[in-house]
Design a protein around this motif. Structure first.
Motif, PDB file in Angstrom:
ATOM      1  N   ASN A 235      -6.257   4.150   5.187  1.00  0.00           N
ATOM      2  CA  ASN A 235      -7.666   3.832   4.993  1.00  0.00           C
ATOM      3  C   ASN A 235      -7.970   3.921   3.492  1.00  0.00           C
ATOM      4  OD1 ASN A 235      -7.207   6.560   4.957  1.00  0.00           O
ATOM      5  ND2 ASN A 235      -9.269   7.069   5.638  1.00  0.00           N
TER       6      ASN A 235
ATOM      7  N   PHE B  48      -7.413   0.337  11.184  1.00  0.00           N
ATOM      8  CA  PHE B  48      -8.392   0.254  12.268  1.00  0.00           C
ATOM      9  C   PHE B  48      -8.233  -1.033  13.093  1.00  0.00           C
ATOM     10  CE2 PHE B  48     -10.801   2.488   8.712  1.00  0.00           C
ATOM     11  CZ  PHE B  48     -10.365   3.740   9.116  1.00  0.00           C
TER      12      PHE B  48
ATOM     13  N   ARG C 152      -3.600   9.309  14.774  1.00  0.00           N
ATOM     14  CA  ARG C 152      -3.969   8.619  16.013  1.00  0.00           C
ATOM     15  C   ARG C 152      -3.404   7.190  16.063  1.00  0.00           C
ATOM     16  NH1 ARG C 152     -10.380   9.202  17.335  1.00  0.00           N
ATOM     17  NH2 ARG C 152     -10.268  10.755  18.990  1.00  0.00           N
TER      18      ARG C 152
ATOM     19  N   LYS D 228      -0.451   5.624  18.624  1.00  0.00           N
ATOM     20  CA  LYS D 228      -0.743   4.492  19.510  1.00  0.00           C
ATOM     21  C   LYS D 228       0.254   3.342  19.305  1.00  0.00           C
ATOM     22  CE  LYS D 228      -5.796   4.811  19.918  1.00  0.00           C
ATOM     23  NZ  LYS D 228      -7.008   4.183  19.359  1.00  0.00           N
TER      24      LYS D 228
ATOM     25  N   ASP E  17     -14.218   5.532   2.835  1.00  0.00           N
ATOM     26  CA  ASP E  17     -14.761   4.902   4.040  1.00  0.00           C
ATOM     27  C   ASP E  17     -16.142   5.460   4.358  1.00  0.00           C
ATOM     28  OD1 ASP E  17     -12.554   3.130   5.282  1.00  0.00           O
ATOM     29  OD2 ASP E  17     -11.521   4.933   4.661  1.00  0.00           O
TER      30      ASP E  17
ATOM     31  N   SER F  54     -12.358  -5.836  14.662  1.00  0.00           N
ATOM     32  CA  SER F  54     -13.636  -5.668  15.355  1.00  0.00           C
ATOM     33  C   SER F  54     -14.685  -6.688  14.907  1.00  0.00           C
ATOM     34  CB  SER F  54     -14.162  -4.251  15.164  1.00  0.00           C
ATOM     35  OG  SER F  54     -14.326  -3.977  13.798  1.00  0.00           O
TER      36      SER F  54
END
Lengths: 517, 77
Positions: free
Chosen positions: A61, A86, A112, A116, A233, A485
């Motif tokens: 990030n 992200f 995280r 994944k 961020d 997104s």
């Protein structure tokens, strides 16, 4: 001699070892420290088997580790591939597979996302940075520091690849824009000279590393010994904190998409701030709403503004400078072509057009990409080759429709295809469309742009037997699993049939009308 | 209040796809984007009948659910 991007860093570390190269929140890296840490990382990458030209993913990030990762890869002889942490798992795994990433750089904050990804089932064989256990071996930052040293010499030259930036493609999978040390450095030199960047400058970097706007903060600023402030961020999400950062850090050059600036304006705090350190405000990615621009201009009377235009494929290719005293039209021109760049404005048969005639803009520039990674068919279409004996010149087809006025200013008129910019993000409507076409419960889909005043958002019209209350959620989950997104349609309308023109094509005008009602 | 804030965030902004803990970093983690944060702040103003002045709309007050709760309680008392 500076002919590789890392030479810029080495040169500034030599001249200004104790000066801050990068700051982010409370963390800082001097040029000397950045030089040491990037040497350590480069050596550690080589110890992991990195060979010249190997692609290395950077999954981070906005943080102080990003310049270390970027220059560490370059010094090791690798090709940096910044990846949005992200982004959906499927998209990240696509990028890893598409360009064959064997080594990944990340940190504990991305735990995280890393878990994944199920890295053991990808080509990634080791992750540098995190000290948490993963399904593939990891080398923590502290281990990188202790096992480091200087990287072994490599035989890189200016036309070797330096970095690949992935952007949306029309078919549902992203495409990797390849830049060499030559094109990256050409951009750093041209932009540095255009804005007079020097060692006293404090440059605000708002864009994450995987968007091309970041090349100014990460490449241009280090070449001239300036300090880059990486907006965190958190700061990018709270406009008032971002607005305060300008005074706190004494930012002299700001560069972002228009949205970041209009959000700061709407945050309501800027009248309490001085912003007197600003000498340049650069924006790019999409047009700036002029009404809001005028309020910001009144606030920044000592600064000059510059509309930066150029697809990521060419970095930058035009500029238009203005300030509070400029008599602004209702839209800001793209302006002038910059140095070492030629343009053509052509019709559909590649014939050159004259003054005020609308056509597609084609660009040949030293800052241009070498092509899309592993996409020979796409590369054939992306460029126009012109013979200019004894050389062959390649022009990149921007897909942007422009006109050139009699004062020599370029104006943006629209897109040749269905690429749009929403809140600064580059979105291919056909990519979103092709993803939704895959969904079995959606019989028909049409993706389009919904406008409300000056605000644009992504919309989808669908024909489906699904219960109405489930449709929006179904679409959101499906798109979110495959695309970033910002590609999720915010507005969804359910129809019994999609309006079509007599020729059977989707009638976008009718769709826009439907959503206005 | 903490439960209400978490419930709103989870259902209205994260669409029930993520679980949030009071100490989770909402801003740095990528959980919430800038538009989502604006929606959340508008909800807080309405639900708790406060107007948040610009100088309070800063990272320190909105980093986590716990920080938001502390800020709103401080404003209401």
């Amino acid at each position: 001699m500076v002919y590789l991007l890392q030479h810029a860093l080495e040169q500034s570390a030599d001249k200004y070892p104790d000066k801050d190269a990068f700051r982010c929140m409370s963390q800082r890296l001097t040029y000397g420290e950045l030089e040491r840490q990037t040497n350590n990382l480069a050596r550690a990458l080589q110890n992991e088997g990195l060979q010249k030209g190997d692609r290395v993913g950077i999954l981070l990030n906005r943080c102080i580790d990003t310049p270390v990762a970027l220059y560490g890869v370059l010094k090791a002889g690798g090709v940096a591939v910044p990846i949005d942490p992200f982004a959906p798992v499927e998209r990240i795994r696509f990028v890893i597979a598409d360009c064959g990433i064997g080594l990944l750089i990340s940190n504990n904050q991305q735990r995280r996302a890393l878990q994944k990804l199920d890295l053991a089932s990808t080509q990634v064989r080791a992750v540098m940075g995190p000290d948490v256990s993963l399904s593939v071996p990891n080398v923590s930052w502290s281990l990188v520091a202790s096992n480091g040293g200087s990287p072994t010499a490599n035989t890189m030259l200016e036309h070797d690849l330096a970095y690949i930036m992935y952007t949306s493609g029309t078919t549902g999978t992203p495409k990797g824009i390849m830049h060499t040390h030559h094109s990256g450095l050409a951009y750093a030199r041209l932009s540095g000279n255009l804005y007079g960047v020097n060692a006293n400058d404090v440059v605000a970097n708002h864009s994450p590393l995987h968007f091309d706007i970041s090349t100014f903060g990460y490449f241009t600023a280090p070449l001239f010994g300036a300090t880059t402030i990486i907006c965190s961020d958190a700061e990018t999400k709270i406009p008032n904190s971002l607005a305060q950062l300008i005074d706190k850090e004494g930012i002299t050059i700001w560069y972002s998409v228009p949205l970041a600036l209009t959000q700061m304006l709407q945050g309501g705090m800027i009248h309490e701030l001085s912003w007197s350190s600003l000498r340049w405000i650069l924006y790019g990615g999409e047009p700036f709403p002029v009404s809001q621009l005028k309020i910001l201009l009144a606030k920044t009377r000592n600064a000059r503004w510059s509309n930066v235009y150029g697809p990521a494929e060419v970095n930058q290719c035009t500029y238009y400078h203005f300030d509070a005293s400029t008599d602004l039209a209702s839209t800001i021109p793209l302006g002038h072509i910059w140095g070492n760049t030629d343009m053509l404005i052509v019709d559909e048969n590649d014939n050159s057009l004259g003054i005020n005639e609308q056509g597609e803009l084609l660009i040949r520039s030293s800052t241009m990409m070498s092509g899309y990674w592993n996409q020979p068919a796409r590369n054939d279409k992306a460029f126009l080759s012109k013979e200019n004996a004894p050389f062959e010149q390649r022009y990149y087809r921007t897909g942007d429709l422009v006109t050139l006025d009699s004062d020599g200013l370029l104006h943006f008129e629209g897109r040749k295809d269905r690429q749009v910019k929403i809140r600064g993000y580059r979105i291919e409507l056909d990519e979103v469309q092709s993803i939704l076409d895959l969904h079995e419960a959606l019989d028909e889909v049409a993706v389009f742009v919904h406008r409300e005043g000056q605000d644009k958002s992504l919309a989808a019209a669908v024909v489906t037997a699904l219960p109405h209350e489930e449709v929006k959620r179904t679409i959101r989950l499906f798109v979110a699993s495959k695309l970033p997104s910002y590609c999720i349609p915010e507005k969804v309308i359910i129809l019994t049939n999609i309006p079509r023109t007599a020729a059977g094509k989707v009638d976008h005008r009718a769709l826009v009308k439907l959503t206005e009602e | 209040m903490r439960e209400e804030l978490i419930a709103y965030l989870e259902t209205e902004i994260l669409h029930g796809e993520e679980e949030v803990l009071a100490e989770d970093d909402l801003l740095g983690s990528g959980l919430v984007d800038s538009m989502g944060m604006m929606k959340f702040i508008a909800h807080i103003e309405e639900e708790y009948e406060i107007t948040i002045p610009p100088q309070d709309l800063v990272i320190e007050n909105f980093m986590t659910i716990a920080a938001i709760e502390e800020y709103v309680k401080g404003r209401s008392s």
